[in-house]
Structure formats: C-alpha cells, structure tokens
Motif scaffolding. Sequence first.
Motif, PDB file in Angstrom:
ATOM      1  N   THR A   1       0.889  -1.198  -0.081  1.00  0.00           N
ATOM      2  CA  THR A   1      -0.017   0.016  -0.150  1.00  0.00           C
ATOM      3  C   THR A   1       0.871   1.365   0.209  1.00  0.00           C
ATOM      4  O   THR A   1       2.160   1.361  -0.025  1.00  0.00           O
ATOM      5  N   ALA A   2       0.163   2.292   0.036  1.00  0.00           N
ATOM      6  CA  ALA A   2       1.047   3.727   0.214  1.00  0.00           C
ATOM      7  C   ALA A   2       1.971   3.817   1.279  1.00  0.00           C
ATOM      8  O   ALA A   2       2.936   4.309   1.265  1.00  0.00           O
TER       9      ALA A   2
ATOM     10  N   THR B   1      -0.602  -6.541  -8.396  1.00  0.00           N
ATOM     11  CA  THR B   1       0.317  -5.495  -8.293  1.00  0.00           C
ATOM     12  C   THR B   1       0.837  -4.990  -9.577  1.00  0.00           C
ATOM     13  O   THR B   1       1.239  -5.832 -10.353  1.00  0.00           O
ATOM     14  N   GLN B   2       0.535  -3.831  -9.853  1.00  0.00           N
ATOM     15  CA  GLN B   2       0.955  -3.057 -11.198  1.00  0.00           C
ATOM     16  C   GLN B   2       2.471  -2.890 -11.172  1.00  0.00           C
ATOM     17  O   GLN B   2       3.099  -2.321 -10.297  1.00  0.00           O
ATOM     18  N   LEU B   3       3.362  -3.353 -12.260  1.00  0.00           N
ATOM     19  CA  LEU B   3       4.824  -3.077 -12.647  1.00  0.00           C
ATOM     20  C   LEU B   3       4.854  -2.059 -13.380  1.00  0.00           C
ATOM     21  O   LEU B   3       4.072  -2.026 -14.429  1.00  0.00           O
ATOM     22  N   VAL B   4       5.938  -1.165 -13.423  1.00  0.00           N
ATOM     23  CA  VAL B   4       6.144  -0.227 -14.457  1.00  0.00           C
ATOM     24  C   VAL B   4       7.407  -0.299 -14.938  1.00  0.00           C
ATOM     25  O   VAL B   4       8.328  -0.262 -14.008  1.00  0.00           O
TER      26      VAL B   4
ATOM     27  N   LYS C   1      -4.426   6.156 -10.004  1.00  0.00           N
ATOM     28  CA  LYS C   1      -4.744   5.097  -8.964  1.00  0.00           C
ATOM     29  C   LYS C   1      -5.943   4.383  -9.308  1.00  0.00           C
ATOM     30  O   LYS C   1      -6.925   4.717 -10.084  1.00  0.00           O
ATOM     31  N   ASN C   2      -6.125   2.992  -8.899  1.00  0.00           N
ATOM     32  CA  ASN C   2      -7.248   2.148  -9.289  1.00  0.00           C
ATOM     33  C   ASN C   2      -8.052   1.970  -7.665  1.00  0.00           C
ATOM     34  O   ASN C   2      -7.281   1.155  -6.866  1.00  0.00           O
TER      35      ASN C   2
ATOM     36  N   PRO D   1      -6.749  -3.310  -3.339  1.00  0.00           N
ATOM     37  CA  PRO D   1      -6.089  -2.926  -2.327  1.00  0.00           C
ATOM     38  C   PRO D   1      -4.539  -2.215  -2.805  1.00  0.00           C
ATOM     39  O   PRO D   1      -4.159  -1.571  -2.066  1.00  0.00           O
ATOM     40  N   THR D   2      -3.901  -2.602  -3.795  1.00  0.00           N
ATOM     41  CA  THR D   2      -2.757  -2.045  -4.253  1.00  0.00           C
ATOM     42  C   THR D   2      -2.656  -0.811  -5.203  1.00  0.00           C
ATOM     43  O   THR D   2      -1.934  -0.537  -5.841  1.00  0.00           O
ATOM     44  N   GLY D   3      -4.023  -0.595  -5.290  1.00  0.00           N
ATOM     45  CA  GLY D   3      -4.444   0.478  -6.196  1.00  0.00           C
ATOM     46  C   GLY D   3      -3.691   1.970  -6.292  1.00  0.00           C
ATOM     47  O   GLY D   3      -3.784   2.704  -7.038  1.00  0.00           O
ATOM     48  N   GLU D   4      -3.067   2.318  -5.253  1.00  0.00           N
ATOM     49  CA  GLU D   4      -2.384   3.578  -5.123  1.00  0.00           C
ATOM     50  C   GLU D   4      -0.812   3.380  -5.325  1.00  0.00           C
ATOM     51  O   GLU D   4      -0.181   4.452  -5.399  1.00  0.00           O
TER      52      GLU D   4
END
Length: 584
Positions: free
Chosen positions: A11-12, A46-49, A84-85, A89-92
């Motif tokens: 999370t954040a 979880t989003q990776l970039v 943000k999504n 839960p991991t959207g931030e």
Amino acid sequence: MYRSHNCGELTAQNINTEVSLSGWVQKSRDKGFIVWVDLRDRYGITQLVFDEERTSKELLEKAQNLGREFVIQVKGTVIERASKNPNIPTGEIEILVSELTVLNEALLPPFTIEDNTDGGEDIRMKYRYLDIRRNPVKESLIFRAKVTQAVRNYLSNDGFIEVETPYLIKSTPEGARDFVVPSRMNEGEFYALPQSPQTFKQLLMVGGMDKYFQIVKCFRDEDLRADRQPEFTQIDCEMAFVEQEDILNVFEGLTRHLLKEVNGVEIEKFPRMLYDDAMRLYGNDKPDIRFGMEFGELNEVAQHKEFGVFNNAELVVGIAVPGGNSYTRKEIDKLIDWVKRPQVGALGMVYSRCNDDGSFKSSVDKFYDQEDLAKWAEVTGAKPGDLVCVLSGDKNKVRAQLSALRMELAERLGLRDPKVFAPLWVIDFPLLELDEETGHYHAMHHPFTSPKPGQIELLDTNPGEVKANAYDLVLNGNEIGGGSIRIHDKATQAIMLKHLGFSEEEAKAQFGFLMDAFEYGAPPHGGLAFGLDRLVAILGGQETIRDFIAFPKNNSGRDVMIDAPAPIDNEQLKELNLKLDLQS
C-alpha cells in the motif's frame, strides 16, 4: 528469496520500500516508451512499471516480450501510482522494476484467465489447473477451506475426536452402487470404496469413543448431475448415549456457528416439520421455506363437477403465484409447456386468474363457477392479483411435478435470494420405502436406522406406516445433512434385515461383524452426516458444487484433465487375476 511481499499487500505505506515479488503476468500494456504489467498471485494484483527514462533499454525490451501467464520475479521500488485504481487494495502504488527474471515462459492459455472468462465448461475442466487461477474458482476453494476449518474448530471444541476410517472395505448394500477394487493378494476378491463410514462410526461407538467426527471422502457409482460427484466429502459425526433431541441441538449449533462465522448471519429459529407435512405442503422432503406458495389440496372443492381430468385424479393440488394475474396468456402457455417437459412430466395445467375486483377467470370456466373458483383461492391462499396453478394425477407424481413448478416460479420471481438462509429440520421419515417395480421394501435411509419407539411391531403388519428415528437438515431447499438414531442391539438389527429381504445367512455374511459387536455392550447411539460440498456451495451463495471442488468429474464421471477412468495394461490385469469380457 523469491518474494518479500505478496501481490496483494503493498500500500501507500510501503512507498520507497525495496521489494521482491513473484507471480504470473495477468496482462501488459505496451506504449513503446513505457510498459505496465499486472502481476498476479493468489493474494492479488500489483502493477509493475518499466519506462525508458528510469529503466535500462535491455530491461524495457525484456518487459515488452512478456506473455500472458509467464511466471516472473521482479525486484524494484514501491512508488506512488499516477493513475490510481480504487478497486484493488494495491491501487495506490506500483513497482518501478530494477530487475526482471523470467522463471518460466507459458503458452497462450486456451481461455482468458479472467473473472468472466471466454472458456466453456469443457475446456475449463480439461485445463482445470488454469481455471483455478481465476478468482471465482480460487475464492471458492479458499472459502471451502474456511468452512472446513470452522467445522473442525467447532466440533473439536465440543469434545469430538477426529478418527480416520478405512477406504478399502467390503461391499455392502446401502442403496447406490459401490466402486470396487480388486485385491491382488486375495485372488477373486474385491474391496469396495465406502459410500459412507456408517458401520465404522457405529463400531467406534461400541469402542467407547463417545463423540466422533471425520471429514471424509465417500464414493457412489451413480448417475450424476450438477450437485453430485462420484466422490464427495462428508462431515461425518456420531455420538453415544444420545436421543434425537441431543443430536439436533448439537448440529443446529454447528450450522448456526457456520452461518455466523462464515456469512455473518445470525439465525435463531430452526423450525421442525414432519416428513408427511413437507410432502403435503411442498411436495418434497427438502422444502425451501424462504417463500410461501404452499400447496392447497383441492379434491373436496374440485371433484364435484363434470371435469373428468380432476374427477379421475388421486390428487388435485394447486399453488397461488403472487402477482401471477399479470401474466399474459402467452406467458401462461409457456408455463404449461414447461410442466409438460419430460423432466417434469405433467400432462397439462389448469389455472385461475384472481382479478383485482374479486372475480375469477379460469381455463375451465365451462365446469366451474365463481363460487367454485373462490374456494380454490381460499384453499391455496390466493389473493386478488394472484394466479392459481393446478395440477392433478397420481398423488406422488403430481406432488413432485407441482414442487418443480413451485421452485421454477420462485426462481423467476426472484424469491430465492442466496443471501437469505432458511434452515429447517424434517423429521419422522418413513422407515421403509416401497419399490413399486419389485413390490419390495427398502430402507429409506439405510438398514441401521432405528424405528420410532414402540413401532417395530408394525413391521409385520403395516411396514409402510413405520416411522424412522431419522432427520434431515434442510437449508434453502437443499438437504445439507441427514442422520438417525441407530439400531444398537442384535435382535432388532436382525428383524430389520429380515424385513429388507435378507436371509439369516445373507445378514451374517454382510453385517455379521456389526451384529457380533452389538453383543459386547453397544451403547445407544446416533449421528448425522453433512454433505460438505453442498453445504459449502450454499453458504457460498450457489447450488452447484463443482466450483467448490478442486478437481471435479464431469457428468459422465470422467476427469477430462487426466483422462480417467482409463484402461489398464494386460500385465496389470494378469497381476490382478482379471480378464476383460466387454459386451458391445
């Protein structure tokens, strides 16, 4: 270390933390200068970039070549997500990747690994290990584990001892066909897989275990449907020195505990209904009482006119459909076609509209006047605006047909809310059931069920009237558990087996071990078994059990994933002293 965190927990609060994640590539979005990858594991996404400003050219190209369902490991830094999504839960946050390792490449899956997949049931069954990756199936299996753990905790805390019983037993007649297993060491002899641990749990009571339970696989070689599997799981329980009331109280408590623990629902009342009343009011022994539409028997008010269909019927019975007068003639005709389907088997349906002004309009106005139709409405409880649907014929058949219609109408009217739970005990079943084809009686439950006190003499004079010390627990129109007080003395068991058609020799051959045990001080005992698969499905808001079983069989009893059952080679047949003689 493959991962420092799972894909559902960052999370954040973790921003600027160095992390390691592993999982499957759900999907990727390649804009050329930037690539986003959704990494999935059991816990979440979880989003990776990867972008050309902060990522090496080699790493960016590696990310661009990732395919769906590749298994990867990444290391990187948690950063704030620009877009943000709020739905996850991991959207931030997202992970700015500094290292990428492909642990395993993957072929393109035969269907999309999404909640709403494009895969049909057959292809998903063939690739069940891929289907389990989808959230609906994964969550169903996790839900099953939660229910199972709650059951174990409750029963263990109540003094029950978990005991395992054998899977390789002898074949005994308990209703369904047995699966049999040849014995290599005992030529020409076979084990059977248990339909239930019935005799073993009774022997455990003889052994003084007092309170037993087991979450156990059982096997029945019978025709399948959506809520049946050839192998299924029971919560099997037995108690000594108990009467029916003791058992009902214990398992009411367990069901109440599960509803609260798993669903957050508190249920106070578990009504009780006689088997005879269940059949008379609902046409089956597992009625859904979340809604009304109780049967009204119309013989007295419908058989006095010249309508031969009713006059020649053993039973004329109807239900009131709430708001059903709004149905068009076309909709009613479709309903008539529905009850005439082979699966239901009715020859037709008579109906009466209950108009808002208190008048009636029926499909048999030629034979029945307004006063007659008013009596139909009174008997079925119909109000202005309702529709009375009437079937007639053989008592047992017409009750089953009207029961099917009642459930279908309730489904169409939205009366079967899966979030509403209505438990019910059905008690005082018949001990025996007549097979109309053979004219012989067989046990409605099993041969070890005790008759109600004082009724054993009726076995000689009127066996069909003997009531069993048996009970079923029904939830939302499904039997989730059933049991009985058992016979615990040899003489009574011998009488029961005699009335089921066993000779003394046959009884000794099949059940001699149990009857012998009864001679060494068997306590009064009884129990109940829940169908875990069905219980979990209903608690999970469904009525089909397949998605709550990790590797289910199809409707032909096949596991299409591993292609079983399958032939065995000649060498194995020879070791087992078997010879195939297949009939075409």
